[in-house]
Enzyme design. Sequence first.
Site, PDB file in Angstrom:
ATOM      1  N   LYS A 140       0.698  -1.179   0.145  1.00 34.36           N
ATOM      2  CA  LYS A 140       0.033  -0.145  -0.160  1.00 34.36           C
ATOM      3  C   LYS A 140       1.011   1.341   0.149  1.00 34.36           C
ATOM      4  O   LYS A 140       0.279   2.286  -0.480  1.00 34.36           O
ATOM      5  CB  LYS A 140      -0.980   0.158   1.429  1.00 34.36           C
ATOM      6  CG  LYS A 140      -2.113  -1.150   0.867  1.00 34.36           C
ATOM      7  CD  LYS A 140      -3.185  -1.107   2.100  1.00 34.36           C
ATOM      8  CE  LYS A 140      -4.198  -2.238   1.763  1.00 34.36           C
ATOM      9  NZ  LYS A 140      -3.682  -3.651   2.019  1.00 34.36           N
TER      10      LYS A 140
HETATM   11  C1  LIG Z   1      -4.360  -4.716   1.428  1.00 40.62           C
HETATM   12  C2  LIG Z   1      -3.722  -5.960   1.301  1.00 40.62           C
HETATM   13  C3  LIG Z   1      -4.022  -7.017   0.344  1.00 40.62           C
HETATM   14  C4  LIG Z   1      -5.385  -6.995  -0.595  1.00 40.62           C
HETATM   15  O1  LIG Z   1      -4.973  -5.695  -1.386  1.00 40.62           O
HETATM   16  P1  LIG Z   1      -6.505  -5.576  -2.170  1.00 40.62           P
HETATM   17  O2  LIG Z   1      -6.056  -4.267  -3.136  1.00 40.62           O
HETATM   18  O3  LIG Z   1      -7.316  -5.105  -1.370  1.00 40.62           O
HETATM   19  O4  LIG Z   1      -6.714  -6.361  -3.010  1.00 40.62           O
HETATM   20  C5  LIG Z   1      -2.978  -8.031   0.294  1.00 40.62           C
HETATM   21  N1  LIG Z   1      -2.084  -8.317   0.801  1.00 40.62           N
HETATM   22  C6  LIG Z   1      -1.606  -7.218   1.967  1.00 40.62           C
HETATM   23  C7  LIG Z   1      -0.457  -7.624   2.620  1.00 40.62           C
HETATM   24  C8  LIG Z   1      -2.381  -6.069   1.865  1.00 40.62           C
HETATM   25  O5  LIG Z   1      -2.160  -5.026   2.542  1.00 40.62           O
END
Ligand SMILES: *Cc1c(COP(=O)(O)O)cnc(C)c1O
Length: 466
Positions: A112
């Site tokens: 993120k």
């Molecule tokens: C947020 C997250 C996901 C999922 O991502 P999306 O964009 O919601 O599909 C997967 N793995 C980790 C470690 C995350 O922080």
Amino acid sequence: MRYVSTRGEAAPRSFEAVLLAGLAEDGGLFLPETWPTLTLAEWEALRGLPYPDLAADIIGRFTGDTFAPGVLLAMCREAYAGFTTPAVCPLVQLDERRFALELFHGPTLAFKDFALQLLGRMFDHVLARRGERITIVGATSGDTGSAAIEACRDRAQLDIVILHPEGRTSPVQRRQMTTVHSPNVRNIAVHGDFDTCQDLVKAMFNDAPFRAEMNLSAVNSINWARIAAQIPYYVASALALGAPQREVAFSVPTGNFGNVFAAWAARSMGLPISTLIIGANRNDILARFIGANDMTARPVAPSLSPSMDIQVSSNFERLLFELLGRDGAKTAATMRAFRETGAMPVPDAAWRAATALFRAHAVSDEETVAEMRRLHDQGYAADPHTAAGTAASHHSPPDDARTPIIVAATAHPAKFPDAVEQATGARPALPPHMADLYEREERFTVVPNDLATIEAAVRAHARRNM
Ligand SMILES: *Cc1c(COP(=O)(O)O)cnc(C)c1O
């Protein structure tokens, strides 16, 4: 470049408007009016560029005239300068055809950061130009809170307040939030659980005078700018493995469908992606959809990969809009039916179109543990989300055995030390820049579950009132 809403009722608008609005006023999500495509020569020109330069080129195809020439590139360089590897998103070969695309070298050790590090800077830039300030409020059970705090810290036009449930987040995740000592960051621990925190945030947004006074905003996972900022790493990794002359496949551990939709967007720009593999956990709505056109919401169950513990994947609406031929009225009606009945009526032809590209597998906790152990024995430390991605890629590989599979490694193993230790017997160490996380001073305020008290705390914190 203009943006339309998936529900067809909102007037088209600019990137800047979409960045600030998040959600369209008709309840839909924004998408570009048309997908920008690259020529063969343009793809080739990107191969081997430093990551921030490549990112600025790709993202710049979506930002229209929001940023003056050079500004976006400067922001990308700043956003990714804090990543601990010069490659920013290195590829690590796992076996003859599989590669881990490591997206966890940013400040909070999860993918993120790619979007949020850039978004904080985009917000700051646009707000300064408009002479506006905003107060970002959010609730977190762990992951998103720390990424949002790192993205907003020290930004001149933003204040951020994050609510977390007292004593109910993992120590690593809490400390990643509460050890950030920046004047515009405030952490509040609420007596209650995650739902309590989320209800308080909703109540603040529903308090119209308070919302206006504070200029409340959210760094939502449905903001188009977040998706746009996640496209470049798909481009960089595909080019490194031979695109545009060679097809690649991606396997993406998915919750809200945002990250895998960014891969879909890269494909729409002309990147040759043959297959997109969705790695889900026991919260398997997307796997049931791809397998049997069964999009029925069920209660969320906790798993070893908590960031994927989601039953209604909000970004799926973007794919739905595309599958329905970009028909906003049909998309709106389908979403309405989903909300009213809990089951999404996707026409058979649209579902078949999706299955031509997507594979999906719901990875159980047992499979996740087995996969972490298998990877560990081969010398690779994977977090449980990444392991769900590699496990899904073994279960549902692309047809052509020579197509390389790039697995999105979405979190550093040290972010989920208990799951990793349970699987492998070895507790993963924090990376050097975070090794002292447990010695750093924590700062947060504990407050009762009371809207007036929390609003007073937000008001006292927001520098707009100073
Ligand atoms: C947020 C997250 C996901 C999922 O991502 P999306 O964009 O919601 O599909 C997967 N793995 C980790 C470690 C995350 O922080």
